[in-house]
Scaffold this motif. Sequence first.
Motif, PDB file in Angstrom:
ATOM      1  N   THR A 159      33.859  47.147  37.564  1.00 42.34           N
ATOM      2  CA  THR A 159      33.150  45.976  38.087  1.00 42.34           C
ATOM      3  C   THR A 159      32.846  46.188  39.566  1.00 42.34           C
ATOM      4  O   THR A 159      31.808  45.775  40.068  1.00 42.34           O
ATOM      5  CB  THR A 159      34.014  44.698  37.918  1.00 42.34           C
ATOM      6  OG1 THR A 159      34.600  44.707  36.619  1.00 42.34           O
ATOM      7  CG2 THR A 159      33.180  43.446  38.109  1.00 42.34           C
ATOM      8  N   ALA A 212      37.755  38.706  42.482  1.00 46.10           N
ATOM      9  CA  ALA A 212      37.871  39.401  41.193  1.00 46.10           C
ATOM     10  C   ALA A 212      38.365  38.465  40.092  1.00 46.10           C
ATOM     11  O   ALA A 212      39.029  37.460  40.355  1.00 46.10           O
ATOM     12  CB  ALA A 212      38.820  40.584  41.339  1.00 46.10           C
ATOM     13  N   ASP A 260      38.738  42.715  35.420  1.00 44.19           N
ATOM     14  CA  ASP A 260      37.871  43.550  36.258  1.00 44.19           C
ATOM     15  C   ASP A 260      38.587  44.857  36.606  1.00 44.19           C
ATOM     16  O   ASP A 260      39.787  44.871  36.870  1.00 44.19           O
ATOM     17  CB  ASP A 260      37.524  42.827  37.578  1.00 44.19           C
ATOM     18  CG  ASP A 260      36.479  41.743  37.379  1.00 44.19           C
ATOM     19  OD1 ASP A 260      35.865  41.702  36.292  1.00 44.19           O
ATOM     20  OD2 ASP A 260      36.291  40.934  38.305  1.00 44.19           O
TER      21      ASP A 260
END
Lengths: 130, 347
Positions: free
Chosen positions: B229, B283, B287
């Motif tokens: 991510t 986050a 992730d």
Amino acid sequence: MITPAEYVREIPAHHRLEAGRCKKCRKIYYPARQVCPECQAREFEPLSLPREGKIVTFTVIRVAPSQFSDQAPYAMGIVEVQPGVRLLTQVVDCDLDKIEIGMPVSLEFRKIQEDGEKGVLAYGVKAVPR
Amino acid sequence: MIGIVGYGAHVPRRRIKVEEISKVWGTDADSYKSGLVLEEKSVPSSDEDTISISVEAARNALKRAGIDPQKIGAIYVGSESHPYAVKPSGTVVADAIGATPEVHCADFEFACKAGSEAMFVTMALVKSGWMEYALAIGADTSQGKPGDALEYTASAGGAAFIMGGKNVLAEIEHTYSFMTDTPDFWRREYQFYPEHAGRFTGEPAYFKHVLGAANGIMERAGMKPQDFTFAVFHQPNGKFPLRAGKMLGFSRSQMETGLLCPIIGNTYSGSSPLGLTAILDIAKPGDRILMVSYGSGSGSDGFIWKVTERIREAQDRAPKTREMIAKGKIQVDYGTYAKYRGKIKTG
């Protein structure tokens, strides 16, 4: 100038904001004391003070002692961190004209003194605007 | 599960703009801004140093970890600007956060990679079972010679991470390191400013090691850029990490969250660790994050983190990195900056 012995003695108060609470009358002292001026008791328990407070009063130093002359002009303030518990500290990271009584501040860990170019570096807290 | 149980950042409030430095040295600010992808850098006040920044970052990490500091078994501070030549920074941090006396302290050095070194070692100590928690810090108040290209970027800031095996907010999945003897940047003893090898700091130094570590860790993990991510690389300027990421196959959106150099400069040992804190601030569970540091001399440490459910309760317990950077900024002129950074000698 700060000596190594003085530096070590002041670690609880300067580094950790530790105060002393009288076990008899519960009054809090910063820095901690040996004898309670209120009830003359000699037993205290340590407690850490909050790192946020309000400016009770302040002054601006324009003619500074030699070890702080490079910082002048600077503000010194009395900060109340909880009812009746106050400490004297430098107020930094703000415009001197904008400091006000009642201004909320945080107490940040900073270098508070250095003993020339060769001596120890002393650390403690300074007030910064919240 | 071993990983980060608490993280924290600290960046000084003062800033100096590229234009202000260019004005003094007669350079073209616009070409520096576009060439370095940088607007301004953080400047420590005369009362801020690696120790004070480390303590503030460590306190924020403790707020997020919610642990008793007495359970921290090791504190390692990575920096190239430790205030003392002889006397540890870590002991001041340890006493200030209440972790003494049963704690192991050491100061690490490896140019800009000292912070990720500390992260690597603390994780290993926790994983070995020697201690319940360990604190790693990367912080610097870096210096650039007046008029040198480094002066536009060398800044101040730091990040702290408490590693542990319980209540982890980001699990460590893989680590990988890539090192060679490459003298691209150095500072000899008793010298105030560092020296660097100009353009040699690029391809044979930064890119060789960052790409080596990133490719190595992804190959070992069996992963590709699309599996992440976020990605954060060491940021000597704003341009190098974006170029390295593009060469590896990462998109700009994967790198933007952790890219702080354009607004605070190069915080050296704090660089990729601070970028990681900005990523953790937003986050979500699940992730995956690639982090690659770089230290001149030279080497890169690679880490693959996977964010857990605990991130949700930890994020708001301490100031978020980008909010901290934006709040209460104080712009300084070159004279004030020179005074704070000890560039003016009075005796």
